[in-house]
Scaffold this motif. Structure first.
Motif, short mmCIF file in Angstrom:
data_model
loop_
_atom_site.label_atom_id
_atom_site.label_comp_id
_atom_site.label_asym_id
_atom_site.label_seq_id
_atom_site.Cartn_x
_atom_site.Cartn_y
_atom_site.Cartn_z
N GLN A 216 -7.31 2.22 1.71
CA GLN A 216 -7.26 3.50 2.13
C GLN A 216 -6.70 3.69 3.58
O GLN A 216 -6.40 4.89 4.32
N SER A 217 -6.35 2.38 4.11
CA SER A 217 -5.77 2.18 5.53
C SER A 217 -4.39 2.83 5.41
O SER A 217 -3.80 2.46 4.09
N PRO A 218 -3.63 3.26 6.39
CA PRO A 218 -2.27 3.71 6.39
C PRO A 218 -1.52 2.42 5.83
O PRO A 218 -0.34 2.85 4.97
N ARG A 219 -1.67 1.12 6.10
CA ARG A 219 -0.83 0.22 5.56
C ARG A 219 -0.83 0.01 4.11
O ARG A 219 0.28 -0.56 3.60
N CYS A 220 -1.93 0.73 3.45
CA CYS A 220 -1.95 0.68 1.87
C CYS A 220 -1.33 1.99 1.32
O CYS A 220 -0.57 2.03 0.60
N VAL A 221 -2.19 2.96 1.77
CA VAL A 221 -1.63 4.35 1.14
C VAL A 221 -0.31 4.88 1.54
O VAL A 221 0.23 5.41 0.60
N ASN A 222 0.42 4.28 2.60
CA ASN A 222 1.55 4.80 2.95
C ASN A 222 2.44 4.46 1.59
O ASN A 222 3.58 5.05 1.55
N CYS A 223 2.42 3.15 1.08
CA CYS A 223 3.43 2.82 0.02
C CYS A 223 2.72 3.07 -1.55
O CYS A 223 3.12 2.88 -2.38
N HIS A 224 1.35 3.76 -1.48
CA HIS A 224 0.95 4.22 -2.72
C HIS A 224 0.43 5.71 -2.70
O HIS A 224 -0.60 6.15 -2.76
N PRO A 225 1.60 6.71 -2.34
CA PRO A 225 1.35 8.12 -2.08
C PRO A 225 1.15 8.67 -3.56
O PRO A 225 1.50 8.33 -4.37
N SER A 226 0.75 10.11 -3.31
CA SER A 226 0.63 10.77 -4.73
C SER A 226 1.80 11.49 -5.05
O SER A 226 1.86 11.94 -6.27
N GLY A 227 2.62 11.73 -4.00
CA GLY A 227 4.10 12.19 -4.36
C GLY A 227 5.05 10.97 -4.84
O GLY A 227 4.81 9.89 -4.76
N ASP A 228 6.40 11.42 -4.42
CA ASP A 228 7.24 10.28 -4.96
C ASP A 228 8.24 9.93 -3.43
O ASP A 228 9.01 9.20 -3.45
N ILE A 229 7.74 10.16 -2.41
CA ILE A 229 8.16 10.25 -0.99
C ILE A 229 7.18 9.39 -0.19
O ILE A 229 5.98 9.62 -0.05
N PRO A 230 7.36 8.06 -0.08
CA PRO A 230 6.52 7.33 0.84
C PRO A 230 6.02 7.95 2.07
O PRO A 230 6.69 8.86 2.39
N LEU A 231 4.74 7.48 2.45
CA LEU A 231 4.27 8.00 3.82
C LEU A 231 4.75 7.16 5.21
O LEU A 231 5.28 6.02 4.75
N GLN A 232 4.37 7.70 6.29
CA GLN A 232 5.02 6.61 7.33
C GLN A 232 3.93 7.06 8.65
O GLN A 232 3.30 8.05 8.75
N GLY A 233 3.88 5.67 9.13
CA GLY A 233 2.82 5.89 10.58
C GLY A 233 1.57 5.85 10.32
O GLY A 233 1.08 5.89 8.96
N ASP A 234 0.67 5.81 11.28
CA ASP A 234 -0.77 5.96 11.15
C ASP A 234 -1.31 7.41 10.63
O ASP A 234 -2.28 7.63 10.32
N GLU A 235 -0.39 8.23 10.88
CA GLU A 235 -0.72 9.68 10.58
C GLU A 235 -0.39 10.05 9.18
O GLU A 235 -0.71 11.07 8.66
N ARG A 236 0.13 8.89 8.47
CA ARG A 236 0.33 9.28 7.11
C ARG A 236 1.62 10.42 6.52
O ARG A 236 1.10 11.11 5.77
#
Length: 213
Positions: free
Chosen positions: A68-88
């Motif tokens: 659940q850290s940003p380092r994992c969640v950012n590349c496992h998003p619920s949508g089709d656009i990746p997340l970015q930064g610690d703010e997700r």
């Protein structure tokens, strides 16, 4: 003539004994080597799963905190656009997942994300084969409860058809390990990679139990 036959019989008997002894020695040697090899193979699923629901769930709590850290969640998003930064937040360039998880058309992940991190603050991170999960198996972490994520991780229809052996090995995947070397200005997961790997292996080899809902 009888003496000659006796000598031949004794010779044949000794030869048979010698061959049997050699055969037994080779069998023991091969068996010992096989046992030795198996003992070094930490990915032997059949012999290493000892179910313990309490230990398994406790281990998964550590695993879940990392996933659940940003380092994992950012590349496992619920949508089709990746997340970015610690703010997700949504990736600034709005790249899309694409069928293989590597981007679409001319906007491919590896256009900016090279084989290693770019030097400097807020510059593109990098690791070989940078990508999101493919469109037909998104492996969403974002917004998943511990129960949901645990169930998803061991579901071969959702995890890339990974069996126990493949799941154990996945802890040392290049992109997974990148999470602990993310480049300047990015926070690390809450525990070390060694601690994560230990918890991951413990969770899987004690039954891969999911926490209650």
């Amino acid at each position: 003539m009888k003496i000659l036959n006796n000598i031949k019989s004794k010779g044949t008997y000794k030869l048979a004994l010698t061959l049997s002894a050699i055969g037994l020695f080779l069998t023991v040697l091969v068996s010992a080597f096989t046992i030795d090899s198996r003992s070094e193979n930490t990915l032997e699923p059949d012999a290493r799963v000892k179910k313990d629901s309490i230990q398994s769930v406790e281990a998964f709590k550590k695993v879940y905190a990392v996933l659940q850290s940003p380092r994992c969640v950012n590349c496992h998003p619920s949508g089709d656009i990746p997340l970015q930064g610690d703010e997700r937040k949504l990736h600034a360039m709005f790249p899309k997942r694409g069928p293989e998880g590597k981007g679409m058309l001319t906007m491919k992940c590896n256009n900016c994300h090279q084989d290693e991190n770019t030097v400097g603050l807020k510059t593109p991170p990098g690791s070989p084969n940078w990508h999101l999960p493919p469109a037909d198996m998104k492996m969403v972490f974002e917004g998943k409860s511990a129960h949901e994520l645990a169930k998803q991780l061991v579901d071969r229809k959702q995890n890339g058809n990974k069996d126990l052996k493949a799941l154990l090995a996945h802890a040392d995947d290049g992109l997974v390990k990148w999470g602990w070397e993310p480049g300047e200005g990015r926070t690390l997961p809450p525990i070390s990679h060694a601690a994560f790997k230990k918890a991951w292996i413990t969770w899987l080899t004690t039954g891969a139990y999911a926490p209650t809902k």
